[in-house]
Design an enzyme around this catalytic site. Structure first.
Site, PDB file in Angstrom:
ATOM      1  N   ASP A 250      40.106  42.509  48.175  1.00 11.67           N
ATOM      2  CA  ASP A 250      38.806  41.695  47.733  1.00 11.67           C
ATOM      3  C   ASP A 250      38.948  40.592  49.139  1.00 11.67           C
ATOM      4  OD1 ASP A 250      40.278  39.748  46.712  1.00 11.67           O
ATOM      5  OD2 ASP A 250      40.032  40.596  44.839  1.00 11.67           O
ATOM      6  N   LYS A 272      34.568  40.577  46.634  1.00 10.39           N
ATOM      7  CA  LYS A 272      33.700  39.532  45.805  1.00 10.39           C
ATOM      8  C   LYS A 272      33.457  38.342  46.216  1.00 10.39           C
ATOM      9  CE  LYS A 272      35.793  41.097  41.408  1.00 10.39           C
ATOM     10  NZ  LYS A 272      36.560  40.599  40.306  1.00 10.39           N
ATOM     11  N   MET A 386      37.614  27.531  41.896  1.00  2.87           N
ATOM     12  CA  MET A 386      35.964  28.057  41.961  1.00  2.87           C
ATOM     13  C   MET A 386      35.242  26.698  41.886  1.00  2.87           C
ATOM     14  SD  MET A 386      36.256  31.547  40.225  1.00  2.87           S
ATOM     15  CE  MET A 386      37.522  31.235  39.213  1.00  2.87           C
TER      16      MET A 386
HETATM   17  C1  LIG Z   1      38.632  34.291  41.720  1.00  2.45           C
HETATM   18  S1  LIG Z   1      39.750  32.871  41.784  1.00  2.45           S
HETATM   19  C2  LIG Z   1      41.247  33.902  42.044  1.00  2.45           C
HETATM   20  C3  LIG Z   1      42.475  32.998  41.950  1.00  2.45           C
HETATM   21  C4  LIG Z   1      43.925  33.653  42.071  1.00  2.45           C
HETATM   22  N1  LIG Z   1      43.862  35.005  41.103  1.00  2.45           N
HETATM   23  C5  LIG Z   1      44.834  32.752  42.196  1.00  2.45           C
HETATM   24  O1  LIG Z   1      45.907  32.987  41.272  1.00  2.45           O
HETATM   25  O2  LIG Z   1      44.947  31.943  43.185  1.00  2.45           O
HETATM   26  C6  LIG Z   1      39.234  32.337  43.441  1.00  2.45           C
HETATM   27  C7  LIG Z   1      39.526  30.828  43.545  1.00  2.45           C
HETATM   28  O3  LIG Z   1      40.921  30.589  43.859  1.00  2.45           O
HETATM   29  C8  LIG Z   1      40.960  29.350  44.454  1.00  2.45           C
HETATM   30  N2  LIG Z   1      41.611  29.736  45.848  1.00  2.45           N
HETATM   31  C9  LIG Z   1      42.340  30.997  46.217  1.00  2.45           C
HETATM   32  N3  LIG Z   1      43.044  31.099  47.248  1.00  2.45           N
HETATM   33  C10 LIG Z   1      42.746  29.691  47.804  1.00  2.45           C
HETATM   34  C11 LIG Z   1      43.449  28.939  48.908  1.00  2.45           C
HETATM   35  N4  LIG Z   1      44.212  29.758  49.777  1.00  2.45           N
HETATM   36  N5  LIG Z   1      43.018  27.754  49.166  1.00  2.45           N
HETATM   37  C12 LIG Z   1      42.149  27.217  48.141  1.00  2.45           C
HETATM   38  N6  LIG Z   1      41.737  27.741  46.989  1.00  2.45           N
HETATM   39  C13 LIG Z   1      42.042  28.988  46.816  1.00  2.45           C
HETATM   40  C14 LIG Z   1      39.470  29.047  45.100  1.00  2.45           C
HETATM   41  O4  LIG Z   1      38.951  28.152  43.972  1.00  2.45           O
HETATM   42  C15 LIG Z   1      38.760  30.242  44.763  1.00  2.45           C
HETATM   43  O5  LIG Z   1      37.521  30.203  44.522  1.00  2.45           O
END
Ligand SMILES: C[S@@+](CC[C@H](N)C(=O)[O-])C[C@H]1O[C@@H](n2cnc3c(N)ncnc32)[C@H](O)[C@@H]1O
Length: 469
Positions: A250, A272, A386
């Site tokens: 994704d 997504k 998020m």
């Molecule tokens: C659908 S969630 C997935 C989370 C993922 N499974 C995890 O463990 O990090 C997506 C959210 O994770 C956060 N996120 C993921 N990668 C990020 C990054 N490199 N920097 C900041 N926020 C991040 C943001 O809040 C984003 O909207």
């Protein structure tokens, strides 16, 4: 981030029976002639004088001495031209004429005049390793070649040839996508050793046994790819990424991470974005089942950790219901990655004895469904995934439920990547600061007194830092 431009495009050229013009008749030309002959080229030599060895080759009809002096008409119909004389003016003339005629030209030891250069090679024909430093450091390329020479058994060519001769047979006996897995198991099996030992009959029997015993169903690897920095992948993630047949990924997967997936694996984007699910979750689940039922090794690559706001549970639930084998590989979740790279410890003996992860994703009616009394407490860190678009509401609720307006908070955008940005502020002013900074990428909110520690623990070089007033 733009990738560096390659100085040369790597390729292997089929030259059997093709005309190649070689200008020069000395020792350097002889070296080139020998290599061209290995590739089956018809070499036409232009030189005033030939070494005795080149003379002999021409006499036996294995190359043709076409003229003493160079003329651009000699290039007509040639696939390549090589200038190997010690006369720079003549080499330049050959190069210019070849360029004008659209014939790729190499001037030995003169990259400036050359359209192509020749790599250092490790020859285990039909297996070939070609190494180039793009002219930047030929000694380094040679050093690397020496290492590969000692590491690669001389009989590897025999192995490659055995596999080449059975390619069609294996393809014919298996379904689409299966041969790769069979060849991988073959290389790990004693049958491959039998080829190296010269016992092809035993190797053949081993290969046949692998085809007969192949699994009818593939496997799914649910792999956490971490928050962005490819160095944060686990060894296991990398291993499975390099042995899959197809990958479903994704939007959160960094291009540098995708680069590490096996190059010829099929890539399916099931991106997504917020409120715009390119492929609905049920469809992704069904696709995983469908691909695995074809016998493929399917990599489901997820940002961060698959079990933290990643819907990984739903995906394996479906796999289980269909009896598909799977593995789950945890990844570094955004909270750990962003906090570490922002210099904000999530817990600290003096400031935070616990840490809570929540999602700031709004419900369909725009409201946030969170246990505010539990979140608006001192002595803990709250990490909100998020939460970029609901940041004003999140901060307002936390103040309303008892945290001071000047309580520290930070937002990290694209944490751990070279584009990481961090905005530090308070519950009161963070929304406006984040808006002013124009955050749009994946962003994570960290609330708690630990945020203050960034003042002296910050270590990662960032695209931008917006400090409190
Ligand atoms: C659908 S969630 C997935 C989370 C993922 N499974 C995890 O463990 O990090 C997506 C959210 O994770 C956060 N996120 C993921 N990668 C990020 C990054 N490199 N920097 C900041 N926020 C991040 C943001 O809040 C984003 O909207």
């Amino acid at each position: 981030m733009s990738e560096p431009v390659w100085p040369y495009y790597p390729l292997f050229l089929k030259l059997q029976g093709q005309r190649v013009l070689l200008v020069g008749g000395g020792e350097v030309a002889l070296r080139k002639l020998r290599l061209l002959q290995r590739a089956g080229a018809r070499v036409e030599i232009v030189a005033a004088a030939l070494t005795p060895e080149i003379g002999l080759i021409c006499e036996t009809g294995k190359a043709v001495h076409v003229a003493a002096a160079f003329d651009e008409a000699q290039l007509r119909g040639c696939r390549l031209a090589i200038a190997a004389t010690d006369d720079r003016a003549l080499n330049a003339r050959v190069a210019a004429a070849a360029e004008a005629a659209g014939v790729p030209v190499n001037v030995v030891d003169d990259a400036e005049l050359s359209r192509f250069i020749t790599p250092a090679i490790v020859d285990r024909a039909p297996l070939m390793v070609a190494i180039s430093s793009g002219g930047a450091a030929p000694v380094l390329a040679r050093r690397l070649r020496e290492r590969i020479e000692t590491w690669l058994p001389a009989t590897y060519g025999r192995l490659a040839d055995f596999m080449r001769r059975r390619r069609d047979a294996v393809r014919g006996a298996t379904a689409q996508g299966e041969p790769r897995g069979i060849w991988e198991r073959f290389l790990d099996s004693p049958a491959a050793e039998r080829v190296l030992a010269g016992d092809e009959a035993a190797a053949e029997a081993g290969l046949r046994a692998l085809i007969d015993a192949r699994p009818q169903v593939g496997e799914v690897y649910l792999v956490g790819a971490g928050p962005g920095d490819p160095d944060l992948l686990t060894f296991k993630a990398l291993r499975l990424m390099q042995q899959c047949d197809v990958v479903l990924h994704d939007r959160l997967i960094a291009p540098q991470v995708l680069e590490l997936v096996r190059r010829d694996a099929r890539r399916l984007f099931v991106g997504k974005a917020r409120s715009q699910h390119a492929v609905p979750q049920e469809q992704i689940n069904a696709e995983l089942v469908r691909l695995a039922q074809q016998g493929l090794r399917v990599l489901r690559l997820k940002g961060g950790d698959p079990f933290i706001f990643g819907r990984g549970g739903e995906e394996i639930d479906t796999l289980m219901a269909h009896g598909i084998p799977f593995q789950v590989v945890p990844g570094i979740t955004a909270a750990s990655g962003c906090a570490a790279y922002a210099g904000i410890p999530l817990t600290h003996r003096d400031y935070a004895q616990s840490c809570i992860f929540v999602t700031g994703h709004a419900r369909k009616d725009g409201t946030l469904d969170l246990h505010w009394d539990q979140l608006a407490r001192r002595g803990q860190t709250v990490v909100v995934y998020m939460g970029l678009h609901t940041l004003p509401a999140l901060c307002a609720e936390l103040i309303q439920h008892g945290l001071p307006a000047d309580w520290p908070a930070a937002m990290v955008e694209e944490g751990t990547s070279p584009h990481q940005r961090v905005v530090v502020g308070t519950l009161d002013d963070l929304p406006q600061r984040v808006q002013a900074a124009g955050f749009k990428g994946a962003s994570l909110l960290i609330v708690g007194e630990v945020v203050r520690l960034r003042g002296h623990l910050r270590w990662h070089v960032e695209a931008a830092h917006v400090a409190p007033r």
